[in-house]
Design an enzyme around this catalytic site. Structure first.
Site, PDB file in Angstrom:
ATOM      1  N   ASP A 107      75.331   2.429   1.597  1.00  0.00           N
ATOM      2  CA  ASP A 107      76.012   3.447   2.390  1.00  0.00           C
ATOM      3  C   ASP A 107      76.897   4.248   1.444  1.00  0.00           C
ATOM      4  O   ASP A 107      77.435   3.738   0.469  1.00  0.00           O
ATOM      5  CB  ASP A 107      76.806   2.845   3.553  1.00  0.00           C
ATOM      6  CG  ASP A 107      77.901   1.892   3.107  1.00  0.00           C
ATOM      7  OD1 ASP A 107      77.885   1.423   1.954  1.00  0.00           O
ATOM      8  OD2 ASP A 107      78.789   1.597   3.936  1.00  0.00           O
TER       9      ASP A 107
ATOM     10  N   THR B 202      62.045 -23.349  -9.821  1.00  0.00           N
ATOM     11  CA  THR B 202      62.513 -23.451  -8.433  1.00  0.00           C
ATOM     12  C   THR B 202      62.214 -22.197  -7.625  1.00  0.00           C
ATOM     13  O   THR B 202      61.852 -22.266  -6.452  1.00  0.00           O
ATOM     14  CB  THR B 202      64.028 -23.716  -8.415  1.00  0.00           C
ATOM     15  OG1 THR B 202      64.305 -24.903  -9.145  1.00  0.00           O
ATOM     16  CG2 THR B 202      64.556 -23.836  -6.999  1.00  0.00           C
TER      17      THR B 202
ATOM     18  N   HIS C  40      69.236 -27.308 -23.192  1.00  0.00           N
ATOM     19  CA  HIS C  40      69.677 -28.220 -22.131  1.00  0.00           C
ATOM     20  C   HIS C  40      69.055 -29.588 -22.392  1.00  0.00           C
ATOM     21  O   HIS C  40      67.849 -29.705 -22.638  1.00  0.00           O
ATOM     22  CB  HIS C  40      69.220 -27.640 -20.788  1.00  0.00           C
ATOM     23  CG  HIS C  40      69.175 -28.600 -19.655  1.00  0.00           C
ATOM     24  ND1 HIS C  40      70.275 -29.294 -19.212  1.00  0.00           N
ATOM     25  CD2 HIS C  40      68.156 -28.963 -18.834  1.00  0.00           C
ATOM     26  CE1 HIS C  40      69.931 -30.040 -18.182  1.00  0.00           C
ATOM     27  NE2 HIS C  40      68.649 -29.859 -17.930  1.00  0.00           N
TER      28      HIS C  40
ATOM     29  N   TYR D 201      71.325 -34.912 -13.368  1.00  0.00           N
ATOM     30  CA  TYR D 201      70.284 -35.076 -12.355  1.00  0.00           C
ATOM     31  C   TYR D 201      69.268 -36.101 -12.852  1.00  0.00           C
ATOM     32  O   TYR D 201      69.147 -36.366 -14.048  1.00  0.00           O
ATOM     33  CB  TYR D 201      69.610 -33.738 -12.011  1.00  0.00           C
ATOM     34  CG  TYR D 201      68.869 -33.069 -13.143  1.00  0.00           C
ATOM     35  CD1 TYR D 201      67.568 -33.434 -13.480  1.00  0.00           C
ATOM     36  CD2 TYR D 201      69.461 -32.020 -13.861  1.00  0.00           C
ATOM     37  CE1 TYR D 201      66.876 -32.804 -14.502  1.00  0.00           C
ATOM     38  CE2 TYR D 201      68.779 -31.375 -14.884  1.00  0.00           C
ATOM     39  CZ  TYR D 201      67.486 -31.775 -15.208  1.00  0.00           C
ATOM     40  OH  TYR D 201      66.807 -31.151 -16.225  1.00  0.00           O
TER      41      TYR D 201
ATOM     42  N   HIS E 267      58.062 -27.538 -20.467  1.00  0.00           N
ATOM     43  CA  HIS E 267      58.895 -28.741 -20.485  1.00  0.00           C
ATOM     44  C   HIS E 267      59.718 -28.903 -19.214  1.00  0.00           C
ATOM     45  O   HIS E 267      60.514 -29.838 -19.106  1.00  0.00           O
ATOM     46  CB  HIS E 267      59.844 -28.726 -21.692  1.00  0.00           C
ATOM     47  CG  HIS E 267      60.884 -27.639 -21.665  1.00  0.00           C
ATOM     48  ND1 HIS E 267      61.905 -27.593 -20.744  1.00  0.00           N
ATOM     49  CD2 HIS E 267      61.068 -26.564 -22.461  1.00  0.00           C
ATOM     50  CE1 HIS E 267      62.668 -26.544 -20.974  1.00  0.00           C
ATOM     51  NE2 HIS E 267      62.174 -25.887 -22.013  1.00  0.00           N
TER      52      HIS E 267
ATOM     53  N   THR F  85      79.735   7.745   0.920  1.00  0.00           N
ATOM     54  CA  THR F  85      80.638   8.763   1.447  1.00  0.00           C
ATOM     55  C   THR F  85      80.466   9.995   0.563  1.00  0.00           C
ATOM     56  O   THR F  85      80.731   9.932  -0.640  1.00  0.00           O
ATOM     57  CB  THR F  85      82.091   8.279   1.410  1.00  0.00           C
ATOM     58  OG1 THR F  85      82.199   7.070   2.170  1.00  0.00           O
ATOM     59  CG2 THR F  85      83.007   9.322   2.010  1.00  0.00           C
TER      60      THR F  85
END
Length: 818
Positions: A550, A364, A229, A260, A52, A552
């Site tokens: 990174d 997308t 939605h 939209y 859909h 330590t």
């Protein structure tokens, strides 16, 4: 690849929507042939979100990774066709602004587009009217036009990729409902369906909103929330009569009203995010045949709720007057997936080896995600940084069903919101707090959030200190959000006196066992073969020499190390590779840390302990077990703000006592509590990198400026061979320090940088350097000499900046080593 059949691994993909089809195509393109794609519904439209999907592909995102996914999706779908019909209509995209805030946001989005290599421009209201003649120009202030965006025909694109994968040996089986995932010795072995069992070395869940269902069968947590939605189509519009193409105008976003629009020949399709969140239980979604029997077109298509639609319909008619003379012909509430942070869920599960997730992926980004996951499976790494998408990124506190539901629903609400990069989530808070939280609140801490932790960014108790400062430049409305000039006062107090920083949220791992040293030597780039008490800055690299993280590392005993890491992914990476005689565990939540930094740090700490905290007795990058007052601590002489001081670690139950002890003793020295805003300013003045922001596995140590943490002369370590090859040539790009020329100018990060008038890179970290009186920005750029001029684009304005030598502050390290 770890498999009993490494030359021809057996892969089962669960789900033949756009993600499953794209992944099968990408895997077969890389030479893997034994691919089986299982689908419970009928092909080619099995009834999931793909069936859909309205197909909007807007490439621009604040995330560089999501933009890269979308760019590849456009490129690929543009090359695909089925029966002469293209899988992509490159009609472009148009985002409208009807408020000043939105227009400013579009300028920022245009900056993202430039940074990530997407064509786009800010256009006038008149130009918006030319591109979309049906809109009312009088309500529009301007727009952002992206000519390469467009409409994906999702089902058609899935068919095209299915056909290509099938030609190379993959098989697609519909009407196969998965009922179980078999496993043995911590590895996946097979997928069980109602029509047989399929042996597998790798299983990929690409089941969309059914992902949590498949995950439960595998014993794997999938933090994903499906939501419904609204999407509707109008009746025929006379203004669109005679349209030959399905769509000719750009896809349209009216984000100020969460809407939209796209054409369907002579109709208009409208999607709305304006309604209340409609969460859906993935375990209650009906299979295809049951959904049809209940008068649902497909499992992902729920009945349209008119009461939710009514306000949006009025907003539609205001923007597009032609809609005032028509009605909605059909509508539905389509289900699709959200995660707590809105990003996809990608990667191999730690709980079950060989079980992969490719979930919460929209059309997308589908082809781009598939390419990255296929690279990951075949080559062991993707060609782009995926740390924002890795399924290991969530903390345990962020994986509860109630958290996932609440945050997933909020992501739906915020899809089109104007969001500041520092904007914290509102709920559920507070979730994780340090032992100092009560004291921080008493001092008026202004908290932002990260990883579920409440993190003080500044303290209102320090407001009186602002009066003693040189004037701090006023900020524009955007950069002034989640900021206070109090941060300047806290930075000044750190440089001149002493400050306490809550470093508790920084991840701490404990690595123990007879093989701990050899293991860490192999996994990291620097030399850790030092006596107990040594602290070493080092890197986790991948096989290609990219900076995965990174660290330590403090060697506290012969076979016990404390590792300062960045994310849950570091724990996952080390745990995956640890041999049987090495134990890796996360100790963050059971411990806490205070950074005591400033020129008076020793004056504060030394009287509280019988241990020697002098420079001679406690050198830089050293660690020791000690007592501060009544509190046993692990003290490390480190400084990420460029000042004398220590990180003091203790157990969580003693944290408050440690804070109070330091606070009371510090009063005579003018101690302040300081927040992350000052911390970030100070660390950028020293040029200290932030992994995940300034550098990722897309970058190697030499171009990132951390080559000093690589010891090529030690025995083999991960990434060493790749670095041998990389080191034979000079870098073509560098993480480059910039100082803005205008003392009042500020940028925040991700802005494009122009060299000789053309886009050449982008800003990673930026903060005002209060000691320097200039904004400091680090950017990925071609190699440029110190003194070279560049321009940083901020809301469409070009701000001059100059390449600087680093470190910008105290280059001889005299303030730290005293």
């Amino acid at each position: 690849m770890s498999s009993t059949t490494e030359s021809r691994p057996r892969v089962v993909i669960v789900g033949a929507g756009i993600m499953g089809c794209s992944l099968a195509d990408e895997l077969t393109a890389r030479g893997w042939r034994d691919i089986t794609v299982l689908e419970q519904g009928p092909l080619p439209a099995p009834g999931g979100s793909t069936s859909h999907a309205p197909g909007l592909v807007f490439q621009t995102s604040p995330s560089k990774t999501l933009t890269a996914f979308a760019r590849y999706t456009v490129e690929k779908f543009n090359s695909l066709a089925v029966d002469g019909v293209s899988c992509f209509d490159q009609v472009g995209g148009l985002e409208l602004a009807t408020t000043a805030e939105r227009l400013a946001d579009l300028h920022r989005r245009a900056g993202y587009a430039t940074s990530w290599g997407v064509r786009g421009e800010i256009v006038s209201a008149a130009r918006c009217k030319e591109l979309w003649p049906l809109i009312d120009e009088s309500v529009v202030l301007g727009g952002f036009h992206t000519p390469d965006d467009g409409l994906a025909r999702a089902v058609l694109a899935a068919r095209a990729q299915q056909a290509r994968a099938t030609e190379k040996g993959a098989r697609f089986l519909d009407r196969h409902t998965v009922t179980g995932i078999e496993r043995e010795n911590g590895r996946v072995t097979a997928v069980v369906t109602d029509r047989g069992t399929f042996l597998a070395d790798h299983v990929v869940s690409a089941a969309g909103f059914w992902g949590p269902v498949i995950g439960r069968m595998a014993g794997v947590d999938v933090p994903l929330q499906p939501l419904a939605h609204q999407y509707a189509r109008t009746k025929r519009l006379p203004e669109l009569a005679g349209a030959r193409a399905e769509a000719s105008k750009p896809i349209l976003r009216h984000q100020d009203r969460d809407l939209y629009f796209r054409e369907h020949h002579d109709r208009v399709g409208i999607g709305s995010y304006a309604h209340k969140p409609l969460p859906v239980d993935p375990f209650a979604i009906l299979p295809y045949d049951e959904a049809r029997a209940n008068d649902m077109e497909m499992p992902s298509s729920f009945p349209f709720t008119d009461e939710d639609w009514a306000p949006s319909w009025e907003d539609c008619r205001e923007l597009i007057p032609a809609l005032r003379d028509t009605e909605i012909e059909e509508g539905f509430n389509g289900v699709f997936s959200f995660t707590p942070d809105g990003m996809p869920l990608l990667g191999e599960s730690r709980q079950l080896r060989g079980f992969w997730l490719a979930e919460a992926v929209w059309v997308t980004h589908s082809a781009g995600v598939a390419k990255a996951v296929a690279e990951w499976m075949v080559d062991g790494r993707a060609s782009i940084d995926l740390h924002e998408c890795e399924l290991t990124r969530f903390e345990e506190a962020q994986r509860s069903p109630s958290y996932v539901r609440e945050r997933g629903s909020r992501q739906f609400v915020e899809v089109y919101d104007v969001l500041h990069p520092l904007q914290p989530m509102e709920q559920p808070r507070p979730l994780r707090v340090s032992p100092f939280y009560a004291r921080q609140r008493e001092l008026g801490a202004r908290f932002l959030e990260g990883g579920g932790w409440e993190r003080p960014h500044w303290y209102e108790a320090n407001a009186p200190l602002v009066d003693a400062l040189a004037p701090v430049p006023e900020r524009d409305a955007w950069s002034a959000r989640y900021w206070s000039p109090i941060a300047a006062a806290e930075a000044k107090a750190t440089r001149e006196r002493v400050a306490l920083y809550d470093m508790t949220p920084l991840r701490r791992l404990e690595v123990t066992g007879p093989g701990a040293l050899g293991f860490l030597q192999h996994m990291t780039s620097n030399n850790l073969r030092k006596k107990p008490g040594a602290v070493t800055y080092t890197l986790l690299l991948d096989e290609a020499g990219g900076v995965r993280s990174d660290l330590t590392v403090a060697r506290l005993a012969v076979d016990r190390f404390q590792v300062g890491a960045n994310s849950p992914a570091d724990l996952d990476w080390l745990t995956r590779h640890a041999p049987d005689d090495v134990h890796v565990r996360d100790i963050t939540s059971g411990t806490c840390c205070i950074g005591v930094w400033g020129p008076l740090a020793r004056d504060l700490v030394q009287p509280l302990t019988r241990d020697d905290f002098s420079h001679e007795g406690f050198g830089y990058f050293r660690a020791k077990e000690a007592h501060v007052g009544h509190v046993p601590v692990t003290a490390m002489r480190l400084s990420y703000v460029g000042e004398l001081g220590w990180e003091l670690y203790t157990s969580a139950d003693l944290g408050l006592r440690l804070w109070d002890t330091l606070w009371e003793a510090g009063r005579e020295h003018g101690v302040v509590a300081a927040g992350r805003s000052a911390f970030n300013s100070l660390r950028l003045e020293k040029g200290y990198r932030a992994w995940g922001v300034d550098m990722t596995d897309e970058h190697n140590p030499y171009e990132a400026g951390v080559g000093f943490a690589v010891r090529m002369d030690k025995d083999g370590f991960v990434g060493q061979e790749a670095l041998r090859e990389i080191s034979r040539s000079e870098p073509t790009r560098r993480l480059t320090p910039l100082l803005l020329d205008d003392p009042a100018a500020v940028v925040l990060g991700k802005e494009p940088v122009h060299v000789d008038g053309a886009p050449a890179g982008y800003v990673t970290s930026a903060s005002y350097g209060y000691t320097l009186g200039r904004c400091v920005a680090y950017a990925w750029l071609p190699v440029l000499p110190a003194g070279a001029g560049v321009h940083i684009e901020y809301f469409g304005e070009k701000i001059r900046a100059t390449v600087a030598d680093e470190p910008l502050f105290d280059p001889k390290m005299t303030r730290i080593r005293r």
